[in-house]
Design a protein around this motif. Structure first.
Motif, PDB file in Angstrom:
ATOM      1  N   GLY B  44       0.790  -1.250  -0.198  1.00  0.00           N
ATOM      2  CA  GLY B  44       0.092  -0.173  -0.089  1.00  0.00           C
ATOM      3  C   GLY B  44       0.854   1.145  -0.100  1.00  0.00           C
ATOM      4  N   LEU B  45       1.892   1.192   0.870  1.00  0.00           N
ATOM      5  CA  LEU B  45       2.985   2.387   0.814  1.00  0.00           C
ATOM      6  C   LEU B  45       3.647   2.625  -0.589  1.00  0.00           C
ATOM      7  CD1 LEU B  45       4.110   4.474   2.888  1.00  0.00           C
ATOM      8  CD2 LEU B  45       6.233   2.998   2.707  1.00  0.00           C
ATOM      9  N   SER B  48       1.020   4.125  -2.857  1.00  0.00           N
ATOM     10  CA  SER B  48       0.661   5.315  -2.683  1.00  0.00           C
ATOM     11  C   SER B  48       1.649   6.321  -3.257  1.00  0.00           C
ATOM     12  CB  SER B  48       0.443   5.615  -1.142  1.00  0.00           C
ATOM     13  OG  SER B  48      -0.511   4.717  -0.607  1.00  0.00           O
ATOM     14  N   SER B  56      -3.940  10.939  -4.452  1.00  0.00           N
ATOM     15  CA  SER B  56      -3.989  10.117  -2.973  1.00  0.00           C
ATOM     16  C   SER B  56      -5.008  10.915  -1.944  1.00  0.00           C
ATOM     17  CB  SER B  56      -2.897  10.321  -2.643  1.00  0.00           C
ATOM     18  OG  SER B  56      -1.823   9.542  -2.910  1.00  0.00           O
ATOM     19  N   SER B  57      -5.472  12.203  -2.287  1.00  0.00           N
ATOM     20  CA  SER B  57      -6.379  12.771  -1.426  1.00  0.00           C
ATOM     21  C   SER B  57      -7.815  12.554  -1.683  1.00  0.00           C
ATOM     22  CB  SER B  57      -5.923  14.314  -1.260  1.00  0.00           C
ATOM     23  OG  SER B  57      -5.992  14.902  -2.409  1.00  0.00           O
ATOM     24  N   SER B  58      -8.332  11.957  -2.952  1.00  0.00           N
ATOM     25  CA  SER B  58      -9.562  11.702  -3.164  1.00  0.00           C
ATOM     26  C   SER B  58      -9.760  10.197  -3.440  1.00  0.00           C
ATOM     27  CB  SER B  58      -9.790  12.381  -4.401  1.00  0.00           C
ATOM     28  OG  SER B  58      -9.001  11.922  -5.595  1.00  0.00           O
ATOM     29  N   SER B  59      -8.927   9.502  -3.237  1.00  0.00           N
ATOM     30  CA  SER B  59      -9.104   7.860  -3.212  1.00  0.00           C
ATOM     31  C   SER B  59      -7.956   7.222  -2.804  1.00  0.00           C
ATOM     32  CB  SER B  59      -9.560   7.608  -4.798  1.00  0.00           C
ATOM     33  OG  SER B  59      -8.552   7.486  -5.611  1.00  0.00           O
ATOM     34  N   GLY B  60      -8.488   5.814  -2.457  1.00  0.00           N
ATOM     35  CA  GLY B  60      -7.281   4.869  -1.708  1.00  0.00           C
ATOM     36  C   GLY B  60      -6.175   4.484  -2.864  1.00  0.00           C
ATOM     37  N   TRP B  61      -5.343   3.771  -2.337  1.00  0.00           N
ATOM     38  CA  TRP B  61      -4.271   3.450  -3.331  1.00  0.00           C
ATOM     39  C   TRP B  61      -4.837   2.200  -4.081  1.00  0.00           C
ATOM     40  CZ3 TRP B  61      -3.407  -1.593  -2.175  1.00  0.00           C
ATOM     41  CH2 TRP B  61      -3.698  -2.097  -0.715  1.00  0.00           C
ATOM     42  N   TRP B  62      -5.835   1.459  -3.668  1.00  0.00           N
ATOM     43  CA  TRP B  62      -6.117   0.080  -4.047  1.00  0.00           C
ATOM     44  C   TRP B  62      -6.748   0.517  -5.632  1.00  0.00           C
ATOM     45  CZ3 TRP B  62      -7.560   1.996   0.334  1.00  0.00           C
ATOM     46  CH2 TRP B  62      -8.723   2.510   0.454  1.00  0.00           C
ATOM     47  N   PHE B 254      -0.169  15.813   7.953  1.00  0.00           N
ATOM     48  CA  PHE B 254      -0.640  14.605   7.365  1.00  0.00           C
ATOM     49  C   PHE B 254      -2.066  14.865   6.755  1.00  0.00           C
ATOM     50  CE2 PHE B 254      -2.616  10.655   7.136  1.00  0.00           C
ATOM     51  CZ  PHE B 254      -1.659   9.776   7.045  1.00  0.00           C
ATOM     52  N   ILE B 258       0.504  13.135   1.617  1.00  0.00           N
ATOM     53  CA  ILE B 258       0.681  11.826   1.281  1.00  0.00           C
ATOM     54  C   ILE B 258       1.713  11.548   0.365  1.00  0.00           C
ATOM     55  CG2 ILE B 258      -0.430   9.632   0.506  1.00  0.00           C
ATOM     56  CD1 ILE B 258      -1.765  10.441   3.179  1.00  0.00           C
ATOM     57  N   LEU B 261       5.295  11.950   2.267  1.00  0.00           N
ATOM     58  CA  LEU B 261       5.315  10.961   3.293  1.00  0.00           C
ATOM     59  C   LEU B 261       5.429   9.462   2.640  1.00  0.00           C
ATOM     60  CD1 LEU B 261       2.629  12.020   5.990  1.00  0.00           C
ATOM     61  CD2 LEU B 261       5.090  11.678   6.306  1.00  0.00           C
ATOM     62  N   SER B 262       4.497   9.231   1.622  1.00  0.00           N
ATOM     63  CA  SER B 262       4.793   7.756   1.294  1.00  0.00           C
ATOM     64  C   SER B 262       6.009   7.704   0.505  1.00  0.00           C
ATOM     65  CB  SER B 262       3.472   7.337   0.483  1.00  0.00           C
ATOM     66  OG  SER B 262       3.417   8.350  -0.779  1.00  0.00           O
ATOM     67  N   ALA B 265       9.032   8.000   3.005  1.00  0.00           N
ATOM     68  CA  ALA B 265       9.127   6.683   3.862  1.00  0.00           C
ATOM     69  C   ALA B 265       9.561   5.533   3.039  1.00  0.00           C
ATOM     70  CB  ALA B 265       7.722   6.376   4.392  1.00  0.00           C
TER      71      ALA B 265
END
Lengths: 453, 293
Positions: B44-45, B48, B56-62, B254, B258, B261-262, B265
């Motif tokens: 997921g990271l 992302s 990233s701020s409107s939908s998930g990584w999947w 945060f 994203i 951060l992602s 990381a």
């Protein structure tokens, strides 16, 4: 310093030279040993042992370090709410995290034996050990975000929830204009009050097709209301592809199931309510004779089930512990697996031959032989968990930071993160040292036993 | 072993075989599910980090699987041209590499002394080292901040390195001593009879023989230092901060960042992951040889 020690007696016997030689060489050996040890001893003394003593002394002084306050900081430690939360959370951590990691590690290590891809499995479970707790923290903060559109955990939770619970929610629904209703702070309310015995139909628009349930059926006209009742239909006043008359229940328009309809009296109190059936019909009963306003409360039109507030105060410690287990279960697994491989297989085989089942083999043979390894894993994890810092510092958002507090983070906050009370900070650091003391004693004892064996 | 198994299998009845097959498939399925759950966080990271901040701020990584064309390396390009990130990446190396070398060197010297040399108080010193294994670094934060401030290395890379060496040494000494003890004493005696000095024996006999141990310790210490945040949070400043601290300072915003951060990381994970996959055997050995930190 080294010249004066030879005794006259030794000189007289004539064995003095050899004696002196061996003593000198012994002294030389000690000096060499010291030379080998010196860098380590100097660094450990100056940067580990001295700080412990300094912290001990510092903890007896006030914030500025100028006034001796005795045990005041230690008393204050148990008076402060934040410190109290920290200690309570540390207790939770110590009880839950090492057990969870060890149990999972044990289960994985035992099951891993039975699959062909155990190397790959081992790498997958063990891999989080290699990355920083910061990176792990970022990962878990992202996963547990509240919005189901962004956080994968809540996305899963909502998906599962929606499979089992068919909850009606019609976000964005609005009233057909000029139909005798108005939208007031999220609720849909009739403009005029009606007497009991009336029928009030509520035409809604603005509902997306995908928020309708799959088993939607056509709206039906409600039965006429008797005295003490108000009936009506809530429906989607919209025909796909056009057609139909606005404000009239046409034959192909969908009934809206599960909408709560309330009867509100003159004083503004909700006196009775009903929920619409599959055809959109509702019947409010047991009304006193009088005039009522019909209202559809805002709960009908919110977003529906949005998952769990994982990073809120209630669950935050659980989430952080989960991230810890994600990292450290691999450690437990590796340690226990190596312990397993050191066990003589023939014992287990013999037991199986004698008719023992797998559980008995595990319970009576494998587990007892493994117990030394499990103790090592457990002690290591407890020491590690007591000092937990990074994950708790990184994962909680601002609002739930106080609820997630642990001693190491409290020590940081008090000393450097705004508190600036290094007296209290030193006391907290010493508390941590005190908490790992039993594990230190276990370590020393184990070391001595190993050597005497 | 495999011959044994086939004999045992031959004795099984059909029922037992079916049962065995069934339980094996259940175990396989359970472990596949576990493995998937364990992979989701890292995957997921990574995914992302391949999406734009808007996505990233409107939908998930999947959802990346629905629109694979939206994958982009833009975040990596942005971060690798960001002087704060590249600078802190360099700082991480400047902190981790000397720390590792010095801990291995100083720890092996002391470990050799504990394993093969006679001197008064040896056992007590060794027990002191074992006690120091578990000392929380918190007890040294306040005193060393003052000490380093007084000698002018607070906020510098040097301070961070010294702190890491100090708290890496107990484990290093313990580990190296345990490994060196296993060297056959005849080898050392032979070298002594040849007239070799202890220093010579250490560098020509002990260290080469203990190379697997050195590798284990080096990898363990390197990962430990590379991944540290707490020490660097206090002892480094904006010029000397490593990656973990640089990324941590982004956490306050945060949600809006994203992408930073992602990607940050993941960049911080790349070196540890390479080291881990290349040398995981040694890493495991270091853990097995006694890790009570």
């Amino acid at each position: 310093m080294t010249q004066t020690v030879v005794t006259p007696a030794a000189r007289e016997t004539g064995r003095g030279d050899a004696d002196r030689l061996s003593r000198r060489s012994r002294r030389r050996a000690i000096l060499i040993a010291l030379a080998f040890l010196a860098p380590a001893l100097v660094i450990l003394g100056a940067l580990v042992v001295y700080p412990i003593v300094y912290t001990l002394v510092r903890s007896l002084f006030d914030a500025s370090g100028s006034t001796f306050v005795g045990p005041e900081n230690y008393i204050e430690m148990f008076r402060r709410e934040s410190t109290f939360t920290a200690i309570r959370n540390n207790v939770i951590w110590v009880i839950v995290a090492p057990v969870a990691c060890t149990v999972l590690g044990l289960v994985f290590a035992v099951l891993m034996d039975k699959i062909r891809w155990s190397t790959a499995f081992k790498l997958i479970i063990f891999m989080p050990m290699a990355i920083s707790m910061l990176a792990a923290g970022v990962i878990f903060r992202m996963m547990f975000q509240e919005s189901p559109q962004l956080g994968v955990v809540n996305a899963g939770v909502v998906a599962v929830h929606d499979i089992f619970v068919d909850e009606a929610a019609y976000p964005g629904a609005n009233i057909r204009p000029d139909s005798g209703f108005a939208k007031i702070s999220g609720a849909i309310v009739s403009d005029d009050a009606v007497n009991d015995g009336s029928t009030v139909d509520v035409p809604l628009i603005g509902i997306r097709a995908d928020s309708l349930p799959d088993d939607v059926v056509n709206a039906q006209t409600a039965a006429p209301a008797r005295a003490g009742e108000i009936t009506g239909t809530v429906w989607l006043d919209f025909v796909r592809g056009g057609g139909g008359v606005n404000g009239v229940i046409d034959s192909s328009e969908a009934g809206l199931e599960g909408i709560r309809v309330e009867a509100v009296d003159n004083a503004g109190n909700v006196v009775a309510s009903a929920t619409t059936d599959a055809e959109g019909r509702y019947t409010i009963t047991d009304l006193e004779p009088g005039e009522y306003v019909i209202a559809l409360p805002p709960s009908n039109f919110d977003q529906g089930y949005q998952g769990v507030s994982w990073l809120g105060e209630a669950f935050i410690t659980g989430v952080i512990i989960l991230s810890y287990v994600w990292i450290w279960a691999g450690f437990a697994m590796i340690m226990i697996a190596s312990g397993l491989s050191a066990i003589d297989r023939s014992l287990q085989e013999a037991a199986r031959m004698d008719g023992a089942n797998e559980w008995q083999v595990f319970r009576r043979i494998t587990a007892p032989l493994l117990s030394p390894v499990i103790v090592v894993v457990f002690v290591t994890l407890i020491i590690n968990v007591l000092k937990i810092f990074d994950l708790v510092y990184v994962i909680p958002p601002g609002v739930s930071k106080p609820a997630a507090n642990v001693i190491a983070v409290e020590m940081w906050t008090v000393s450097f993160g705004g508190g600036n009370d290094q007296g209290l900070g030193s006391a907290l650091a010493l508390l941590l040292l005190l908490l790992v003391l039993p594990s230190m004693i276990i370590n020393v004892r184990r070391f001595r036993e190993e050597r005497s064996r | 072993m495999s011959a044994d198994l086939s004999i045992v299998r031959g004795k099984q009845t059909l029922g037992q075989r079916i049962l065995g097959f069934f339980s094996r498939s259940v175990v396989n399925i359970i472990l596949i599910v576990v493995a998937i759950f364990w992979l989701i966080p890292s995957v997921g990271l990574f995914l992302s980090s391949l999406r734009t901040v808007g996505d990233s701020s409107s939908s998930g990584w999947w959802t990346i699987f629905l629109e694979p064309t939206r994958i982009t390396l833009e975040n990596y390009a942005n971060l690798l041209s960001n002087p704060t990130i590249t600078g802190s990446f360099w700082n991480t190396i400047v902190i981790a590499v000397p720390t590792t070398i010095l801990v291995v060197l100083i720890g092996s010297l002391a470990g050799y002394a504990f394993a093969w040399m006679e001197f008064p108080g040896r056992d007590w010193l060794l027990i002191a080292v074992i006690v120091l294994l578990a000392v929380p670094i918190q007890v040294a934060l306040i005193p060393l901040a003052q000490m380093f401030g007084a000698i002018g290395i607070f906020g510098s890379v040097l301070g961070v390195i010294l702190f890491h060496i100090a708290f890496g040494l107990p484990f290093a000494i313990f580990l190296m001593r345990n490994f060196f003890m296993q060297i056959p004493s005849e080898l050392l005696e032979a070298a002594r009879l040849d007239g070799a000095s202890d220093l010579r024996i250490f560098f020509t006999v002990v260290l080469p023989l203990g190379l697997p141990a050195v590798a284990s310790l080096a990898i363990f210490q390197f990962l430990w230092t590379w991944n540290d945040m707490l020490v660097a949070l206090l002892f480094s400043n904006s010029q000397s901060q490593p990656l973990t601290v640089a990324i941590q300072s982004q956490l306050r915003q945060f949600g809006a960042n994203i992408d930073v951060l992602s990607t940050g990381a993941f960049i911080s994970m790349i070196i540890p992951l390479i080291v881990f996959f290349a040398f995981q055997r040694y890493f495991v050995q270091a853990l097995l040889a006694g890790s009570q930190r």
